[in-house]
Design an enzyme around this catalytic site. Sequence first.
Site, short mmCIF file in Angstrom:
data_model
loop_
_atom_site.label_atom_id
_atom_site.label_comp_id
_atom_site.label_asym_id
_atom_site.label_seq_id
_atom_site.Cartn_x
_atom_site.Cartn_y
_atom_site.Cartn_z
N HIS A 51 -3.45 -2.67 -7.33
CA HIS A 51 -2.20 -2.59 -6.45
C HIS A 51 -1.84 -1.10 -6.15
O HIS A 51 -0.49 -0.86 -5.83
CB HIS A 51 -0.95 -3.33 -7.16
CG HIS A 51 -1.49 -4.80 -7.36
ND1 HIS A 51 -0.67 -5.56 -8.34
CD2 HIS A 51 -2.41 -5.56 -6.97
CE1 HIS A 51 -1.18 -6.68 -8.35
NE2 HIS A 51 -1.96 -6.72 -7.48
N ILE A 58 2.40 1.94 -3.95
CA ILE A 58 2.51 1.22 -4.92
C ILE A 58 2.72 -0.30 -4.53
O ILE A 58 4.01 -0.27 -3.76
CB ILE A 58 3.46 1.58 -6.23
CG1 ILE A 58 2.89 2.76 -6.65
CG2 ILE A 58 3.13 0.44 -7.19
CD1 ILE A 58 4.05 3.48 -7.58
N CYS A 59 1.85 -1.31 -4.70
CA CYS A 59 2.48 -2.66 -4.22
C CYS A 59 2.98 -3.33 -5.35
O CYS A 59 2.37 -3.67 -6.31
CB CYS A 59 1.19 -3.37 -3.61
SG CYS A 59 1.44 -5.14 -3.46
N LEU A 60 4.18 -3.29 -5.36
CA LEU A 60 5.15 -3.68 -6.65
C LEU A 60 6.41 -4.37 -6.11
O LEU A 60 7.18 -3.93 -5.49
CB LEU A 60 5.24 -2.85 -7.80
CG LEU A 60 6.08 -3.15 -9.04
CD1 LEU A 60 4.94 -4.19 -9.68
CD2 LEU A 60 6.24 -1.96 -9.87
N THR B 392 -2.45 -7.70 -0.76
CA THR B 392 -2.36 -7.21 -2.23
C THR B 392 -2.23 -8.43 -3.02
O THR B 392 -1.39 -8.99 -2.89
CB THR B 392 -1.35 -6.13 -2.20
OG1 THR B 392 -1.74 -5.10 -1.38
CG2 THR B 392 -1.30 -5.43 -3.74
#
Lengths: 120, 392
Positions: A51, A58-60, B392
Amino acid sequence: MDIRVLDPNPIYLDQTFRLRFRFSNNYPIESPEVTFIPLTSPPRPVPLHPHVYSNGYICLDLLGASGWSPVQNVESVCMSIQSMLTGNVKAERPPGDEDFVRRNTLRPRDVNFVYEDATV
Amino acid sequence: MDVADPSDWLKTTVPKLAPVESALRCQVCKDFFDTPMITSCSHTFCSLCIRRCLTNDGKCPVCRTADQELRLRRNWTVQEIVDAFQIARPSLSSLAMLELNHSSVEKPTSKRKLDDTDLEEDTDDPIVTVQRRKTRSHDSRLSNSTDQATAPSPNEAVQAVADENHNGNGSAACPICGQRMKEEAVFLHLDTHNEPDAPSQHNLRKSRRAPSVEVVGTSRTNVKPPERLPQLNYSLMKDVALRKKLSELGIPTTGPRSLLVRRHAEWINIVNANADSSRPKSKREMLRELDIWDRSTGRSIASSGNELNNAGSIMRKDFDGAAWSANHSSDFQDLISKARNTGRADSSPRKNGSPANVIVEQENHESTTSAQLIDGLPERPASSTIPNSDDT
């Protein structure tokens, strides 16, 4: 802000990472922009994680408009990222990382990530 | 600048006060609760904080339950606790630091020395006194059961602090700044603080005999309850009507529509939060708050919200030059080729410039596809080379 993973996760053992926080005027109603910053000295790589794109994005969900809540703070964001790293078992970049990094012209906040992967 | 923080307690003899103080702070602004409001999901925030959150996404910041501003209720008990704690804090912390310095084994309660005038309080059992105080404050609140009169009376708390401030050698700490001095000097010293919110000990002594209703009543009788403002359905309003509304309210009417909407929403939040408060501010103070908002948040809305106002976003301090040039690279290319074409087209007869555009577009298209091929994956179908940034 430097963070480390405290668990003996072999992927991130003995590594320290640098995070950049950018706060808008509307913080904490709006989320801060949080990215990993690669540095050469001291060595601060961008952690290998499905991620985390190689440009540090950042893929959060926590950092997006949908997942952010004004009760979050720098500490809770760091802890979320730490737990995201420590729970990881795949030392790899997200699918389409190269393309994304080459073509992306948006800032992290404006990228429309789809949070479909609940496993990591 | 020294900012009070719950972590201050970790260095003292009573580190367990850190979570106590954290609990008295709003989770949004991290400051002590200012006019705490309880949501229908039973979470408490400052009035202004929760109103801003609900304006933004209509959800409780803690549990994400949907909620409405109309359903917020005041949480007076929390306000009283916070007020009392804030008054107690300086002397508490000086006490906790003092103990640390002297590494004394004495507990704070054992230091309590009874004031001569407090003959009624001739018990050393803290639980009993606390209970009695509680009953007293309860009684006084029953006797003035109107909504207005429920303003917190921090008297009890200050008394508790004052009692604890006396130690064996006849000196006492100022309940406001914690400075230690002779008992008689405290009264004079307190007058120097001149804080309207902090009741001086003179008042305290009086109010012990007189019912505390009087103290609360005098400060509030002349104040008429502040009005609340209704929310607007902005999508139904034309620009002119919106500007008129803003000028009626006496707030600035400058800027693009998106800014007007946000400014009006912020003003409603400020006014309504003020209406909740037990210590309402004047309109001038609220206008100053709005001005601060306008110069911080409002300014960024004005530049980013309005797409036409590109100059504003370029001039911004945090302007992302690289992203901008990448974003508009096709436009730049377009202009460059157009300029080149006009040079060529000058020699040939031209109609209205449209053929040149077509050529440029084709050129651009070709260049991008060839770039993709060079970068690899030529054997795969074209659709798969389009990166899925959502992935993702």
